[in-house]
Design a protein around this motif. Structure first.
Motif, PDB file in Angstrom:
ATOM      1  N   LEU A 217       0.701  -1.212   0.003  1.00 29.36           N
ATOM      2  CA  LEU A 217       0.076  -0.119   0.050  1.00 29.36           C
ATOM      3  C   LEU A 217       1.011   1.235   0.043  1.00 29.36           C
ATOM      4  O   LEU A 217       0.282   2.261  -0.127  1.00 29.36           O
ATOM      5  N   LYS A 218       2.126   1.273   0.060  1.00 30.34           N
ATOM      6  CA  LYS A 218       2.984   2.247   0.022  1.00 30.34           C
ATOM      7  C   LYS A 218       3.163   2.934  -1.370  1.00 30.34           C
ATOM      8  O   LYS A 218       3.262   2.382  -2.494  1.00 30.34           O
ATOM      9  N   ILE A 219       2.616   4.281  -1.313  1.00 35.18           N
ATOM     10  CA  ILE A 219       2.728   5.101  -2.503  1.00 35.18           C
ATOM     11  C   ILE A 219       3.826   6.301  -2.412  1.00 35.18           C
ATOM     12  O   ILE A 219       3.807   6.820  -1.296  1.00 35.18           O
TER      13      ILE A 219
ATOM     14  N   MET B 162       0.513  -0.206  -5.779  1.00 36.36           N
ATOM     15  CA  MET B 162      -0.857  -0.069  -6.272  1.00 36.36           C
ATOM     16  C   MET B 162      -1.082   0.704  -7.476  1.00 36.36           C
ATOM     17  O   MET B 162      -1.938   0.658  -8.255  1.00 36.36           O
ATOM     18  N   VAL B 163      -0.379   1.793  -7.507  1.00 34.97           N
ATOM     19  CA  VAL B 163      -0.168   2.560  -8.990  1.00 34.97           C
ATOM     20  C   VAL B 163       0.230   1.498 -10.209  1.00 34.97           C
ATOM     21  O   VAL B 163      -0.608   1.632 -11.177  1.00 34.97           O
ATOM     22  N   ASP B 164       1.128   0.468  -9.840  1.00 36.16           N
ATOM     23  CA  ASP B 164       1.369  -0.647 -10.743  1.00 36.16           C
ATOM     24  C   ASP B 164       0.017  -1.090 -11.225  1.00 36.16           C
ATOM     25  O   ASP B 164      -0.260  -1.703 -12.335  1.00 36.16           O
TER      26      ASP B 164
ATOM     27  N   ARG C  25       5.719  11.770 -10.862  1.00 35.57           N
ATOM     28  CA  ARG C  25       4.529  10.615 -11.009  1.00 35.57           C
ATOM     29  C   ARG C  25       4.501  10.012  -9.458  1.00 35.57           C
ATOM     30  O   ARG C  25       5.407  10.028  -9.002  1.00 35.57           O
ATOM     31  N   LEU C  26       3.350   9.510  -9.408  1.00 37.05           N
ATOM     32  CA  LEU C  26       3.326   8.525  -8.097  1.00 37.05           C
ATOM     33  C   LEU C  26       3.858   7.281  -8.531  1.00 37.05           C
ATOM     34  O   LEU C  26       3.514   6.788  -9.628  1.00 37.05           O
TER      35      LEU C  26
ATOM     36  N   THR D 237      -4.899  -7.469  -9.121  1.00 33.90           N
ATOM     37  CA  THR D 237      -4.175  -7.341  -7.795  1.00 33.90           C
ATOM     38  C   THR D 237      -3.726  -8.435  -7.487  1.00 33.90           C
ATOM     39  O   THR D 237      -2.663  -8.877  -6.852  1.00 33.90           O
ATOM     40  N   ILE D 238      -4.682  -9.592  -8.034  1.00 38.97           N
ATOM     41  CA  ILE D 238      -3.928 -10.909  -7.673  1.00 38.97           C
ATOM     42  C   ILE D 238      -2.774 -11.186  -8.383  1.00 38.97           C
ATOM     43  O   ILE D 238      -1.702 -11.924  -7.936  1.00 38.97           O
ATOM     44  N   ASP D 239      -2.703 -10.982  -9.520  1.00 40.14           N
ATOM     45  CA  ASP D 239      -1.327 -11.157 -10.432  1.00 40.14           C
ATOM     46  C   ASP D 239      -0.239 -10.426  -9.774  1.00 40.14           C
ATOM     47  O   ASP D 239       0.857 -11.075  -9.661  1.00 40.14           O
TER      48      ASP D 239
END
Length: 339
Positions: free
Chosen positions: A29-31, A42-44, A37-38, A280-282
């Motif tokens: 969850l770290k961004i 999660m961004v990925d 850019r972020l 998210t699973i991948d």
């Protein structure tokens, strides 16, 4: 049924999945910020999930009409090859994008005519293009990976806008725009009516043939956007691997979104959440460091659990248990008050 209630199971599944991945990879969850850019897992997910999310938008509409589109992966390859060929040939950015979108629309038109006019079953009609599409893409690229150096075209795959990757903006704009169009106009009801009973909708005055063709054209355009994103990301057209088996992930995203393969009621937003769940699973499996040979098995197991929990039978049993528990509790309260 309100939108929030409709997508509640998908939101809960996504939240639980994120929590599970965080257990194995605490930094999920770290961004952070890198340049303009972020960055972060999660961004990925938002970026890497773009092709499946785009495909899921068109696939949702096709499935809502009681159809299927197995050709979206090969359409991605064709459109990516057309775009790379045009850019590498010096046609310029805008003509390349227009040619790619035109190729996607043409592929959708081909499928739509076979289904709506000729009367071929959607599975077989789209399987035809799925079979020959990669051959067409290989003819365009002459059997090699066709590369280019145009920074403007690469922007659609690896650029950023307001901190987020451009592919994320593309699928968000496409999905939310199509959802608004379907629900703010009569189009959504007309598409659902065809899926429920095409003959009855035609007798009621709905031009089912034109609408069916239009739905497959939209699916082709969504596949073209996905092909542009993938091609721009790697700065090359790989006719052999672009979009390979992504049609299955797109169908799975629609199903995880709670949309029935028998047609009728649909939700594009729920399908987009389904695409996020799949990505998210991948990403989670990759970051957690599980051996690559177990990835597909773990993914299939997690998807199975999600689908079982979302199944109407399980949901019905849960409601029955909840209602009976509530009734028992209220009866006990009444008995206590009577004493």
């Amino acid at each position: 049924m309100t939108l929030l209630k409709r997508i509640a199971p998908q939101l809960v599944a996504l939240a639980l999945l994120v929590a599970l991945v965080t257990v194995f990879y605490p930094g999920f969850l770290k961004i952070g910020v890198s340049g303009d850019r972020l960055v972060g897992p999660m961004v990925d997910v938002l970026k890497r999930g773009a092709p499946v999310a785009l495909l899921a938008v068109g696939m949702t509409l096709v499935i809502a009409t009681r159809g299927i589109d197995l050709s979206v992966g090969t359409t991605m390859a064709i459109c990516g090859a057309v775009a790379a060929w045009a850019v590498a040939g010096g046609w310029g950015l805008v003509p390349a994008l227009l040619l790619a979108l035109a190729a996607g629309a043409l592929a959708g038109l081909w499928n739509g005519l076979l289904v709506a006019v000729v009367g071929i079953q959607p599975f077989v009609a789209t399987l035809i293009l799925m079979t020959m599409g990669r051959g067409i893409a290989q003819l365009i690229t002459e059997g090699r990976i066709l590369t280019f150096t145009d920074a403007g075209f690469a922007f659609f795959g690896s650029g950023s806008l307001l901190g987020l990757p451009v592919p994320a903006w593309l699928w968000l704009a496409c999905g939310l725009g199509m959802a608004a169009l379907m629900r703010r106009s009569a189009l959504g009801l007309l598409v659902e009516s065809i899926g429920i009973n095409r003959r009855a909708s035609a007798l009621a005055g709905v031009n089912a043939t034109v609408l069916l063709i239009a739905v497959y054209v939209v699916s082709g355009l969504c596949a073209a956007l996905a092909g542009i994103v993938v091609t721009a990301d790697i700065r090359g057209a790989d006719a052999n691997n672009a979009g390979l088996w992504l049609e299955l992930d797109a169908i799975l995203a629609v199903v995880i979104g709670g949309n029935s393969l028998l047609g009728g009621r649909f939700s594009i937003i729920a399908s987009l959440l389904g695409a996020l769940i799949i990505q998210t699973i991948d990403t989670g499996i990759l970051l957690a460091g599980f051996p690559s040979e177990y990835n597909l098995v773990i993914k299939a197991g997690l998807v199975l659990v999600i689908l079982v929990l979302q199944s109407p039978r399980i949901a019905g049993e849960w409601r029955l248990w909840r209602d009976s528990h509530r009734a028992s509790r209220e009866a006990a309260l009444h008995r206590g008050a009577a004493k």
